[in-house]
Scaffold this active site. Structure first.
Site, PDB file in Angstrom:
ATOM      1  N   LYS A  34       0.865  -1.189   0.000  1.00  0.00           N
ATOM      2  CA  LYS A  34       0.000   0.000   0.000  1.00  0.00           C
ATOM      3  C   LYS A  34       0.890   1.223   0.000  1.00  0.00           C
ATOM      4  O   LYS A  34       2.044   1.160   0.444  1.00  0.00           O
ATOM      5  CB  LYS A  34      -0.883  -0.006   1.260  1.00  0.00           C
ATOM      6  N   ASP A  64      -6.936   4.310  -4.595  1.00  0.00           N
ATOM      7  CA  ASP A  64      -7.631   4.166  -3.312  1.00  0.00           C
ATOM      8  C   ASP A  64      -8.263   5.534  -3.058  1.00  0.00           C
ATOM      9  O   ASP A  64      -8.495   6.294  -4.017  1.00  0.00           O
ATOM     10  CB  ASP A  64      -6.635   3.758  -2.208  1.00  0.00           C
TER      11      ASP A  64
HETATM   12  P1  NDP Z   1     -12.923   7.742  -2.794  1.00  0.00           P
HETATM   13  O1  NDP Z   1     -11.877   8.739  -2.533  1.00  0.00           O
HETATM   14  O2  NDP Z   1     -13.395   7.541  -4.172  1.00  0.00           O
HETATM   15  O3  NDP Z   1     -14.190   8.020  -1.873  1.00  0.00           O
HETATM   16  C1  NDP Z   1     -14.116   8.061  -0.490  1.00  0.00           C
HETATM   17  C2  NDP Z   1     -15.446   8.492   0.051  1.00  0.00           C
HETATM   18  O4  NDP Z   1     -15.421   8.418   1.468  1.00  0.00           O
HETATM   19  C3  NDP Z   1     -15.798   9.943  -0.275  1.00  0.00           C
HETATM   20  O5  NDP Z   1     -17.176  10.050  -0.395  1.00  0.00           O
HETATM   21  C4  NDP Z   1     -15.286  10.719   0.938  1.00  0.00           C
HETATM   22  O6  NDP Z   1     -16.007  11.926   1.175  1.00  0.00           O
HETATM   23  C5  NDP Z   1     -15.578   9.720   2.038  1.00  0.00           C
HETATM   24  N1  NDP Z   1     -14.583   9.840   3.121  1.00  0.00           N
HETATM   25  C6  NDP Z   1     -13.244   9.679   3.036  1.00  0.00           C
HETATM   26  N2  NDP Z   1     -12.676   9.886   4.228  1.00  0.00           N
HETATM   27  C7  NDP Z   1     -13.677  10.181   5.058  1.00  0.00           C
HETATM   28  C8  NDP Z   1     -13.749  10.503   6.436  1.00  0.00           C
HETATM   29  N3  NDP Z   1     -12.637  10.532   7.181  1.00  0.00           N
HETATM   30  N4  NDP Z   1     -14.971  10.733   6.983  1.00  0.00           N
HETATM   31  C9  NDP Z   1     -16.096  10.686   6.224  1.00  0.00           C
HETATM   32  N5  NDP Z   1     -16.097  10.399   4.915  1.00  0.00           N
HETATM   33  C10 NDP Z   1     -14.911  10.151   4.355  1.00  0.00           C
HETATM   34  O7  NDP Z   1     -12.366   6.357  -2.189  1.00  0.00           O
HETATM   35  P2  NDP Z   1     -12.791   4.871  -2.536  1.00  0.00           P
HETATM   36  O8  NDP Z   1     -14.245   4.796  -2.770  1.00  0.00           O
HETATM   37  O9  NDP Z   1     -11.860   4.363  -3.561  1.00  0.00           O
HETATM   38  O10 NDP Z   1     -12.425   4.122  -1.183  1.00  0.00           O
HETATM   39  C11 NDP Z   1     -13.347   4.008  -0.104  1.00  0.00           C
HETATM   40  C12 NDP Z   1     -12.911   2.894   0.812  1.00  0.00           C
HETATM   41  O11 NDP Z   1     -12.840   1.659   0.079  1.00  0.00           O
HETATM   42  C13 NDP Z   1     -11.534   3.062   1.454  1.00  0.00           C
HETATM   43  O12 NDP Z   1     -11.555   2.445   2.722  1.00  0.00           O
HETATM   44  C14 NDP Z   1     -10.631   2.260   0.523  1.00  0.00           C
HETATM   45  O13 NDP Z   1      -9.449   1.848   1.169  1.00  0.00           O
HETATM   46  C15 NDP Z   1     -11.537   1.084   0.218  1.00  0.00           C
HETATM   47  N6  NDP Z   1     -11.216   0.338  -0.985  1.00  0.00           N
HETATM   48  C16 NDP Z   1     -11.167   0.954  -2.202  1.00  0.00           C
HETATM   49  C17 NDP Z   1     -10.907   0.208  -3.332  1.00  0.00           C
HETATM   50  C18 NDP Z   1     -10.958   0.790  -4.704  1.00  0.00           C
HETATM   51  O14 NDP Z   1     -10.948   0.009  -5.662  1.00  0.00           O
HETATM   52  N7  NDP Z   1     -11.063   2.085  -4.874  1.00  0.00           N
HETATM   53  C19 NDP Z   1     -10.571  -1.223  -3.239  1.00  0.00           C
HETATM   54  C20 NDP Z   1     -10.751  -1.792  -1.928  1.00  0.00           C
HETATM   55  C21 NDP Z   1     -11.020  -1.012  -0.853  1.00  0.00           C
HETATM   56  P3  NDP Z   1     -15.669  13.263   0.332  1.00  0.00           P
HETATM   57  O15 NDP Z   1     -16.341  13.073  -1.011  1.00  0.00           O
HETATM   58  O16 NDP Z   1     -16.279  14.374   1.137  1.00  0.00           O
HETATM   59  O17 NDP Z   1     -14.192  13.333   0.235  1.00  0.00           O
END
Ligand code: NDP
Length: 451
Positions: free
Chosen positions: A126, A166
């Site tokens: 990571k 991510d």
């Molecule tokens: P994105 O950046 O696309 O989206 C993240 C979302 O979560 C946004 O809506 C963001 O809000 C919100 N968010 C992030 N941090 C916080 C916080 N501290 N409090 C509240 N809301 C928060 O990320 P992903 O969708 O890619 O990833 C989401 C999760 O899935 C993570 O845990 C990641 O590690 C996991 N994951 C992702 C994969 C992938 O393929 N992308 C694969 C496997 C796991 P805002 O829009 O306001 O920023």
């Protein structure tokens, strides 16, 4: 006392707070694999646990770039290469102001077992930076990505370490990172996954994690003798890559996802989320969720300031199935109680470790199905591996082929986890099943490869 347990003890004694989530992830695995360690002393003999919890290496570097006003900015970049017993290091890059070594160690550690569960030849890693892409212009993001890759390229390669996206790293960022790698090395090769389709990306990579989490849930519900998602109300947190595609797949399967959240608040639309609008707001305009009300004034928006103390508004909305898809530790003990009280039947982790240990205990002790991240969100990395295979053979697979393989992979993971849990006397416990099955695969490879 093992090294791992010692480390957890040190944390309790006041070790750096940064490592808290890493120890949380480690502790869960250590508790889960106890029956495996007791069943065969080879894991102790080869000190597998002690070796597994220490990354092979952590690269930390300075990233210097210039913003649009010609100010020089400095961020920190990292790559945690955790374990490559099963294949090249593989895992996403996170760009978010909260990124530090501890968070990346937690994510990298989870990634080892997750990748093992897919049955594909990939190790765990990571990386990322404390850079915040939010509010930055495309040029600023490009300049940051170029500066980040200037350092990172020394440590990665298609057979060495293949990063992906991510939080904060989507197709735009991967494109800029890939462009810089290509420029520095003069080599067009599959060194990153999650690339846009027209220069080497796989169809369905953006959708894969969210779609995969829903496929996993359908399998889990079937295995546990529960009703499918068709016609059922679902609560989803997040509004990013994972959440958007979980919502999209739920809609395709006839479920009614009624929520989405971002860091500012929660949208509740009881007729079902308007996914096309959500995509425009989050992927094109990159704006906050309250704008949803401009088109759908009958929906409800709950800003973060109005959340009850210790609770997230999204988990107080009655649902059949819950999908935490935003970030770590976003579903707390109180939230779990709310889900139970409201008759929720299933919780699937789309994000990495979104449920606190106390929440998981409540969810499992009340008989809800619980799909842990390691298993349920492995669809993203599985399709990343499909992208590596397509890049290596210079071929392109159809959407249908990738979707079919993704669905099959998620069904197989679900079955493997459920059967492992049964074999080790913890039937129905998908957390233990996933940890044991993933650990065993990596551990057996580590033993076979020597020290
Ligand atoms: P994105 O950046 O696309 O989206 C993240 C979302 O979560 C946004 O809506 C963001 O809000 C919100 N968010 C992030 N941090 C916080 C916080 N501290 N409090 C509240 N809301 C928060 O990320 P992903 O969708 O890619 O990833 C989401 C999760 O899935 C993570 O845990 C990641 O590690 C996991 N994951 C992702 C994969 C992938 O393929 N992308 C694969 C496997 C796991 P805002 O829009 O306001 O920023």
């Amino acid at each position: 006392m093992s090294i791992a347990q010692n480390k957890i003890k040190t944390l309790e004694d006041g070790d750096c707070n940064e490592n808290k989530v890493f120890y949380q992830a480690m502790e869960e695995v250590i508790c889960s694999i106890a029956p495996l360690l007791e069943s065969d002393d080879k894991y102790k003999k080869y000190s597998i646990l002690e070796r597994l919890v220490v990354p092979d290496r952590i690269v930390k570097f300075k990233v210097t770039w210039m913003d649009d006003q010609q100010n020089i900015k400095v961020n920190t970049g990292y790559r945690v290469q955790f374990n490559n017993a099963l294949g090249p290091y593989k895992g996403g890059l996170r760009f978010h102001p909260t990124v530090n070594e501890g968070i990346l160690k937690f994510l990298g550690f989870e990634q080892i077992l997750k990748n093992a569960l897919t049955g594909l030849p990939i190790g765990g890693g990571k990386g990322g930076s404390d850079f915040n892409p939010k509010g930055k212009s495309d040029f600023e993001v490009m300049k940051f990505c170029s500066a980040f890759m200037t350092e990172l390229h020394k440590y990665i390669g298609p057979r060495i370490d293949v990063p992906a996206g991510d939080i904060g790293v989507g197709g735009r960022e991967i494109g800029y990172l890939f462009g810089e790698y290509k420029k520095i090395t003069s080599s067009f090769e599959g060194v990153l996954t999650g690339k846009p389709y027209f220069f080497g990306g796989s169809l369905m990579r953006p959708e894969a994690t969210g779609y995969g989490a829903v496929y996993f849930t359908e399998s889990m519900l079937e295995m546990e003798g529960k009703n499918s998602l068709n016609g059922k109300i679902c609560a989803v947190s997040g509004a990013g890559n994972v959440a958007l595609h979980a919502i999209e797949k739920l809609l395709q399967l006839g479920a009614i996802p009624v929520t989405s959240t971002d860091s500012q608040g929660t949208i509740y639309d009881k007729r079902g989320i308007d996914i096309e609008l959500l995509k425009v707001l989050k992927l094109e305009e990159r704006t906050s969720l309250d704008k949803y009300l401009l088109i759908h004034p009958e929906a409800k928006y709950i800003p973060v300031e109005e959340y009850q103390e210790g609770c997230h508004a999204v988990w107080d909305i009655p649902c059949y199935a819950a999908f935490p898809c935003a970030t770590q530790n976003e579903l707390t003990e109180n939230d779990a109680r709310n889900l139970v009280t409201n008759g929720c039947v299933s919780v699937t982790e789309g994000a990495n470790m979104p449920s606190t240990p106390e929440a998981i205990t409540i969810i499992q002790s009340h008989g809800l199905c619980f799909g842990p991240a390691k298993a349920a969100n492995a669809g993203g990395v599985a399709v990343s591996e499909f992208e590596m295979a397509q890049n290596a053979s210079m071929s392109k697979w159809s959407f249908e082929k990738v979707d079919e393989k993704l669905k099959l992979t998620m069904q197989e993971i679900c079955k493997r986890v459920a059967l492992t849990a049964k074999d080790y006397g913890v039937e129905g416990n998908y957390v233990d099943g996933a940890n044991i099955a993933g650990f065993k695969k990596v551990a057996d490879a580590m033993i076979a490869e020597g020290i």
